[in-house]
Design an enzyme around this catalytic site. Structure first.
Site, PDB file in Angstrom:
ATOM      1  N   HIS A  81      13.694 -12.209  39.019  1.00  0.00           N
ATOM      2  CA  HIS A  81      13.243 -13.675  38.774  1.00  0.00           C
ATOM      3  C   HIS A  81      13.815 -14.656  38.139  1.00  0.00           C
ATOM      4  CE1 HIS A  81       8.806 -11.559  38.427  1.00  0.00           C
ATOM      5  NE2 HIS A  81       9.423 -11.182  39.590  1.00  0.00           N
ATOM      6  N   GLU A  83       3.305 -11.204  46.835  1.00  0.00           N
ATOM      7  CA  GLU A  83       3.249 -10.182  45.890  1.00  0.00           C
ATOM      8  C   GLU A  83       3.543 -10.691  44.496  1.00  0.00           C
ATOM      9  OE1 GLU A  83       4.730  -7.017  42.921  1.00  0.00           O
ATOM     10  OE2 GLU A  83       5.753  -8.687  43.608  1.00  0.00           O
ATOM     11  N   GLU A  84       4.220 -11.769  44.521  1.00  0.00           N
ATOM     12  CA  GLU A  84       4.843 -12.404  43.060  1.00  0.00           C
ATOM     13  C   GLU A  84       3.599 -13.239  42.444  1.00  0.00           C
ATOM     14  OE1 GLU A  84       7.157 -11.449  41.574  1.00  0.00           O
ATOM     15  OE2 GLU A  84       8.965 -10.955  42.902  1.00  0.00           O
ATOM     16  N   HIS A 143       8.131  -7.024  49.986  1.00  0.00           N
ATOM     17  CA  HIS A 143       7.180  -8.268  50.075  1.00  0.00           C
ATOM     18  C   HIS A 143       8.170  -9.515  50.233  1.00  0.00           C
ATOM     19  CE1 HIS A 143       8.485  -9.674  46.154  1.00  0.00           C
ATOM     20  NE2 HIS A 143       8.264  -8.512  45.587  1.00  0.00           N
ATOM     21  N   ASP A 172      10.395  -2.052  46.253  1.00  0.00           N
ATOM     22  CA  ASP A 172      10.468  -3.356  45.358  1.00  0.00           C
ATOM     23  C   ASP A 172      10.931  -3.408  44.092  1.00  0.00           C
ATOM     24  OD1 ASP A 172       9.694  -5.834  44.629  1.00  0.00           O
ATOM     25  OD2 ASP A 172       7.609  -5.670  44.208  1.00  0.00           O
ATOM     26  N   ASP A 197      14.641  -8.825  44.924  1.00  0.00           N
ATOM     27  CA  ASP A 197      13.292  -9.109  44.454  1.00  0.00           C
ATOM     28  C   ASP A 197      12.652 -10.132  45.476  1.00  0.00           C
ATOM     29  OD1 ASP A 197      10.760  -8.631  43.610  1.00  0.00           O
ATOM     30  OD2 ASP A 197      10.878  -9.408  41.802  1.00  0.00           O
TER      31      ASP A 197
END
Lengths: 456, 456
Positions: free
Chosen positions: B423, B325-326, B279, B353, B291
């Site tokens: 994140h 995606e997130e 993503h 991912d 990520d």
């Protein structure tokens, strides 16, 4: 049908052994990930003590610290030191270097190779001959090399998945570049740092002059990979540019140091000894957290985990923190010398000296039957993503060790990042991942448990 | 004996297939480690573009950049965008927070959880109730929770070797903490960051209010693990201390964005489609290098490696960089919607991912027979230290995708370090190791090659 009952008994016994091993491995990994001390030990070794080059104050502090920690742990029947005389090489003032292209000076990051002699006080300024191999020196010969600085610039081959193969192959430039170049009247040697990454860290490591007398030795330094690329590029533009470097390293007389040993006496065959160790000395550019603080604290953790799970080994377990792996190997030699003198019987020796990265398996030094036996434990390790059991070298410190039926093993962590840090200024505690370090310790403990329980 | 000749032919045919596969895998890994573009693509995505939160300027730039790169590569028959409306959540001003213990103010690092509402402009100051689970809210009830800030402080369980299990288990606090707490009249929520490490980075990630109307939602933030430990410790000393936090995040109207798709038409069965993707969106606190910049450039690299080794896939290969995606999953939904509308037949979908770390294997979503088939390739992967083929989830973006015989797979890199960065403000390019990233790309390419060649 008559034999079936026996078969059933036998099968269920095997089943029990396997399931009991499974439970023990579960307990070992659990303890390591939740209740280990290795990370905080390494924090102290790295951040409070710092580098531990043989003969340095740091090395001595590390001996005292690890001995005290092992004594305080209540894990060992005996903690003691083995005296060993070690070489003392001192880096001296920080090195400096620049490329001189006409009137343009471009500073580049270098460091003296371990064991190198100093440059003259005012440094060396000379033209540079770039080569890719030792063999090229022969081709070029004295006429082209006398009075020059030889620049060894063959990169580590990126195509090997196993990074150590690339290190071994490119390593002859660092190990023998100076010794070979001086035969042709070269004034000094620059070696491309042994790392895959492009960065500004020069990576040290020993260079070996063989039996060349001190007055004939020429100084050798490592240049960072970015520096090497720059120098190579500028040489293409101007082959007669000059390179300047200055280093003030020197060798002092040998000094007294120690291997640190913690011993748990075996409950049923104490005369059989299992060694697990790493080397306590490190290079002097950083903390030596991966090389090999990690291996030392993991070895200490093996004993700690045994205590925490209440496992009493049948054979004697010795945690050995060897001194002077990096520039002499005196600790490993001394350990063997005393083992032989005392008629000791070593059955298994394991070394962790490939960084504190996520463990992948072991390289096994023994007979095919030994390898088959150890590989038969593979399914027990699979839940922990440990899968690689191959024939190979155990480790430098346990290399001198001999015993009639001795099997050796080296912990094999993932190798991809090792040379990002190896022998360089960034081999620091912040490059250690706590879980990876702990998983390595657990994996070492698990194999030692299995060999102690089932023999080898 | 009569059947032997056939057997020999058959065996030698298999031997040939195996050895030709071996050669192809060798070529794939070689190209990836010596001639790949993924690292430099990721450098650009991370260091030039930066974060790519859905609806942001960075996300739009990333769409244009990756499309242009795919077009310029000469690898694809077609490069195109799929329009998709995505939610646009904006963090606003940097958040601030402190613990107020009597007159003492101690600042702690927080960040708003994705999707959270803002605090009132002057912030929220209230007493804190620390809990370890959603269930505990029920036990405490409205009487103890009304007017309070709820502090979810259950750490990720370190004992799982597979780090994602711990993330899944502790993740309910972040995902549902706000939604559950507001039922009891709480004013706000603090969630311990989902990482094993003790550090000062708050880790964001989506929180989900379900169908609670906007005026009833309460603000939720993540606190760094060091901050969480400090708060917990201070609460033990003074249970009536107060916590202050301020955040000004807000939701804007949905905006137009895109999935980016590069397609290589299959040479023999172009109607059968193999998808490989990651993503393109990321959280906004750093570059999203792991990520999931890593997964995007690895997917692009699959096509690049096929080009470099001269492999023409039998089936159509689509590299898909999914958007959102997130915090929405809209890109994955849109891809499936259009696939269905166009009556497309997908036979295999792979997602990367889980970070750009050293690859260990795949989790396979399909029948037992599919898993067995893919596992039968295991020996081909062993030279590259790839060994883990297990049943499991393929990935979030390919989750909506359906086709009668579709098999899904997720690349499984080593998980130990993923949550150090996940994140958080340190998910940056310098946390990427070039070789690990490339080995992941090679491993993805190898499995796609095998499935394209031998079917699934």
């Amino acid at each position: 049908m008559k034999k079936l009952p026996f078969l059933l008994v036998f099968t269920s016994f095997l089943g029990f052994a396997q399931s009991s091993d499974e439970e023990q491995l579960k307990a070992i990994y659990h303890q390591s990930l939740t209740n280990s001390k290795c990370y905080s030990w390494l924090d102290y070794l790295s951040n409070t003590i710092g580098h531990r080059l043989s003969g340095s104050v740091g090395a001595e502090k590390a001996v005292q610290y690890t001995k005290a920690q092992m004594e305080a742990s209540g894990t060992f029947d005996k903690v003691y030191l083995q005296e060993v005389m070690v070489p003392k090489w001192v880096r001296g003032e920080k090195e400096s270097a620049y490329i001189l292209d006409g009137k343009k000076k471009v500073a580049v990051p270098i460091c003296a190779l371990g064991g190198s002699v100093a440059t003259p006080k005012k440094g060396i300024l000379a033209e540079v001959v770039e080569v890719k191999s030792l063999k090229e020196l022969e081709t070029l010969g004295e006429a082209k090399l006398t009075g020059k600085i030889i620049f060894f610039n063959r990169p580590m081959n990126p195509e090997n998945v196993q990074a150590f193969l690339s290190y071994r192959d490119a390593g002859d430039q660092r190990r023998s570049g100076a010794k070979e170049s001086l035969k042709y009247g070269a004034l000094g040697v620059i070696v491309r740092s042994l790392t895959f990454t492009l960065d500004d860290f020069p990576h040290t490591g020993n260079t070996n002059y063989g039996d060349v007398s001190i007055d004939k030795r020429i100084p050798a330094c490592a240049i960072s990979t970015n520096g090497a690329n720059l120098l190579s590029q500028m040489l293409k533009q101007n082959p007669t540019l000059k390179f300047y470097f200055k280093q003030s390293c020197y060798q002092e007389a040998d000094v007294l140091s120690h291997n640190v040993i913690g011993e748990i006496k075996g409950t049923s065959t104490p005369e059989n000894i299992i060694v697990v160790g790493g080397h306590l000395d490190s290079w002097d550019l950083a903390d030596g957290s991966h090389d090999d603080g990690a291996g030392c604290v993991q070895s200490m953790e093996v004993a700690n985990i045994f205590k925490n799970i209440g496992y009493k080994p049948k054979n004697t377990i010795r945690v050995v923190l060897f001194m002077n792996e990096e520039n002499g190997g005196r600790g490993g030699d001394k350990y063997q010398e005393l083992a032989q003198k005392n008629n000791e019987n070593h059955i298994f020796a394991m070394e962790s000296d490939s960084g504190g990265f996520v463990p992948r398996g072991f390289s096994i030094e023994g007979t095919d039957a030994n390898l088959a036996k150890i590989s038969s434990f593979k399914n027990l390790f699979e839940p922990y993503f440990i899968h690689s059991f191959t024939a190979g070298h155990g480790g430098s410190d346990i290399e001198p060790l001999t015993s009639p039926k001795l099997v050796k093993a080296g912990l094999r962590p993932d190798s991809q990042r090792y040379f990002d840090y190896h022998h360089a200024g960034n081999d620091k505690f912040d490059a250690i991942n706590k879980r990876e370090l702990e998983l390595g310790a657990a994996t070492m403990t698990a194999l030692i448990y299995l060999i102690d329980t089932h023999g080898i």
